[in-house]
Design a protein around this motif. Structure first.
Motif, PDB file in Angstrom:
ATOM      1  N   GLY A  19     -16.781  44.731   6.642  1.00  6.86           N
ATOM      2  CA  GLY A  19     -17.276  45.230   7.791  1.00  6.86           C
ATOM      3  C   GLY A  19     -17.543  46.668   7.639  1.00  6.86           C
ATOM      4  N   ALA A  23     -21.435  48.271   8.319  1.00  7.49           N
ATOM      5  CA  ALA A  23     -21.572  49.452   9.196  1.00  7.49           C
ATOM      6  C   ALA A  23     -22.274  50.554   8.525  1.00  7.49           C
ATOM      7  N   SER A  53     -16.721  54.496   8.849  1.00  8.23           N
ATOM      8  CA  SER A  53     -16.470  53.152   9.494  1.00  8.23           C
ATOM      9  C   SER A  53     -15.309  52.319   9.596  1.00  8.23           C
ATOM     10  N   ILE A  57     -12.874  51.392  12.263  1.00  5.32           N
ATOM     11  CA  ILE A  57     -12.237  50.078  12.438  1.00  5.32           C
ATOM     12  C   ILE A  57     -11.136  49.795  12.315  1.00  5.32           C
ATOM     13  N   GLY A  83     -15.001  43.589  19.282  1.00  8.86           N
ATOM     14  CA  GLY A  83     -16.362  44.772  18.579  1.00  8.86           C
ATOM     15  C   GLY A  83     -17.155  45.216  19.476  1.00  8.86           C
ATOM     16  N   ALA A  87     -17.015  49.151  20.597  1.00 10.75           N
ATOM     17  CA  ALA A  87     -18.127  50.036  20.371  1.00 10.75           C
ATOM     18  C   ALA A  87     -18.858  50.541  21.664  1.00 10.75           C
ATOM     19  N   LEU A 126     -25.771  49.234  19.703  1.00 11.15           N
ATOM     20  CA  LEU A 126     -24.950  49.449  18.817  1.00 11.15           C
ATOM     21  C   LEU A 126     -23.683  48.087  18.955  1.00 11.15           C
ATOM     22  N   ALA A 127     -23.445  47.826  20.303  1.00  8.71           N
ATOM     23  CA  ALA A 127     -22.340  46.928  20.787  1.00  8.71           C
ATOM     24  C   ALA A 127     -22.790  45.648  20.129  1.00  8.71           C
ATOM     25  N   ALA A 130     -22.071  45.939  16.463  1.00  7.68           N
ATOM     26  CA  ALA A 130     -20.801  45.596  16.253  1.00  7.68           C
ATOM     27  C   ALA A 130     -20.399  44.319  16.410  1.00  7.68           C
ATOM     28  N   ILE A 133     -20.902  42.448  13.441  1.00 12.28           N
ATOM     29  CA  ILE A 133     -20.275  42.754  12.245  1.00 12.28           C
ATOM     30  C   ILE A 133     -18.713  42.113  12.351  1.00 12.28           C
ATOM     31  N   ALA A 134     -18.258  42.325  13.629  1.00 15.36           N
ATOM     32  CA  ALA A 134     -17.052  41.565  13.852  1.00 15.36           C
ATOM     33  C   ALA A 134     -16.751  40.267  13.553  1.00 15.36           C
TER      34      ALA A 134
END
Length: 148
Positions: A19, A23, A53, A57, A83, A87, A126-127, A130, A133-134
């Protein structure tokens, strides 16, 4: 019967590393979009972005995910939701003077609606990143619990 997912500390560590690296790639992409082309600067940006990041996190997402894990909410969409919401809250708050609770320059009071709209739009992007990534971190960290 509902599927149960579980993790271990080593898989959680691998997920945190992945992650953080992902990021950091976002930071790298922003540097490239900003016109940076020096390889050492790009590498430094990715590395610093990954480190900070990872700290974020761990400090922000970690406690929230711990509560979700203990509550049994361990599916990939739960991770993506944590996530995305985390974010969104952080980035909207950062762009709107702490959701309007902090002092802002007088000139910004005339454009406050546009600041909020811009903050919501850019933070939504960005959310979404995120959340992705989550979900990847969840896939690395969790495995279906074996029947005993």
């Amino acid at each position: 019967m509902q599927r149960r997912y579980d993790t271990s500390i080593d898989r959680a560590g691998l997920a945190l590393g992945a992650g953080s690296a992902l990021a950091g790639l976002i930071v790298l992409a922003l540097l490239l979009l900003g016109g940076q082309r020096q390889p050492l600067n790009l590498l430094s940006g990715w590395l610093i972005g990954s480190i900070f990041s990872g700290l974020a996190i761990t400090a922000v997402g970690g406690p929230i995910w711990l509560v979700m894990h203990v509550a049994g909410l361990r599916r990939s969409w739960h991770a993506a939701l944590v996530g995305a919401v985390t974010a969104m809250v952080i980035f909207v708050g950062a762009q709107t003077y702490g959701f309007g609770m902090l002092d802002m320059p007088e000139i910004d009071s005339r454009t406050l609606l546009f600041r909020w709209l811009s903050a919501l739009a850019s933070s939504a992007l960005l959310a979404a990143l995120a959340a992705g990534i989550a979900a990847i971190m969840w896939r690395i960290a969790y495995r279906r619990q074996s029947e005993r």
